[in-house]
Design a protein around this motif. Structure first.
Motif: not given
Length: 137
Positions: A3-5, A7-14, A61-67, A90-96
Motif C-alpha cells: 500500500d501503495p504499489d 508502479y500502479t499506485g493501488t493498494r494490493i491485498e494478497f 536492494f537498490d535494484n529491487i522493489v515489491a510491485v 512514481y515515474v520520476c522516482t523510477y527513472v532516477a
C-alpha cells in the motif's frame, strides 16, 4: 498488503496461496521486480562480470522493489523506452533510480532507453522547478 504499489499506485491485498480465496491472486499478487532487468544489465556489460558481481547485482536492494504481479509481468525485461510505471507520481522516482543503478554499476544503456531517460528526467526537472517556483509565489 502492498500500500501503495509504486508502479500502479493501488493498494494490493494478497495472501499466501494456501489461504487465498479462490480466484484471488495469492502470492503472485505481489512480485519482486528488478528495476534494471537482469537481461538489460547483461546487455549493458554485466556479461563481463564475475559470477559474484552478477549475484550482488541480482540481490542489490537498490535494484529491487515489491510491485503488483501483473504489472511486473507486463513490464517483463523492458527498459524505460518501452515501459514506465502507470503511476504518474512514481515515474520520476523510477527513472532516477534506473539512472542511479546503471551509473553505480557502470552499465551501458541502449540509445532508445537513454533517450527515454533523458527526456523523462528533463520533464521531471522542469516539473519540479515549476512546482518550486509556484510554491514561492
Amino acid at each position: 498488503m502492498l500500500d501503495p504499489d509504486p508502479y500502479t499506485g493501488t493498494r494490493i491485498e494478497f495472501e499466501h496461496d494456501r489461504i487465498a480465496a479462490p480466484g484471488a491472486p495469492g502470492s503472485s499478487g505481489v512480485q519482486i521486480d528488478h528495476i534494471v532487468s537482469l537481461s538489460a544489465a547483461h546487455a549493458g556489460g554485466a556479461w563481463a562480470w564475475t559470477e559474484q558481481q552478477r549475484i550482488q547485482f541480482a540481490n542489490s536492494f537498490d535494484n529491487i522493489v515489491a510491485v503488483d504481479g501483473n504489472t511486473n509481468a507486463a513490464k517483463n525485461d523492458h527498459g524505460p523506452a518501452l515501459w514506465l510505471p502507470s503511476n504518474a507520481d512514481y515515474v520520476c522516482t523510477y527513472v532516477a533510480r534506473y539512472t542511479e543503478i546503471v551509473d553505480t554499476w557502470h552499465l551501458a544503456v541502449d540509445e532508445a532507453d537513454r533517450g527515454a531517460l533523458v527526456d523523462t528526467l528533463s520533464t521531471c526537472a522542469a516539473q519540479q522547478a515549476s512546482d518550486e517556483s509556484g510554491s514561492m509565489s
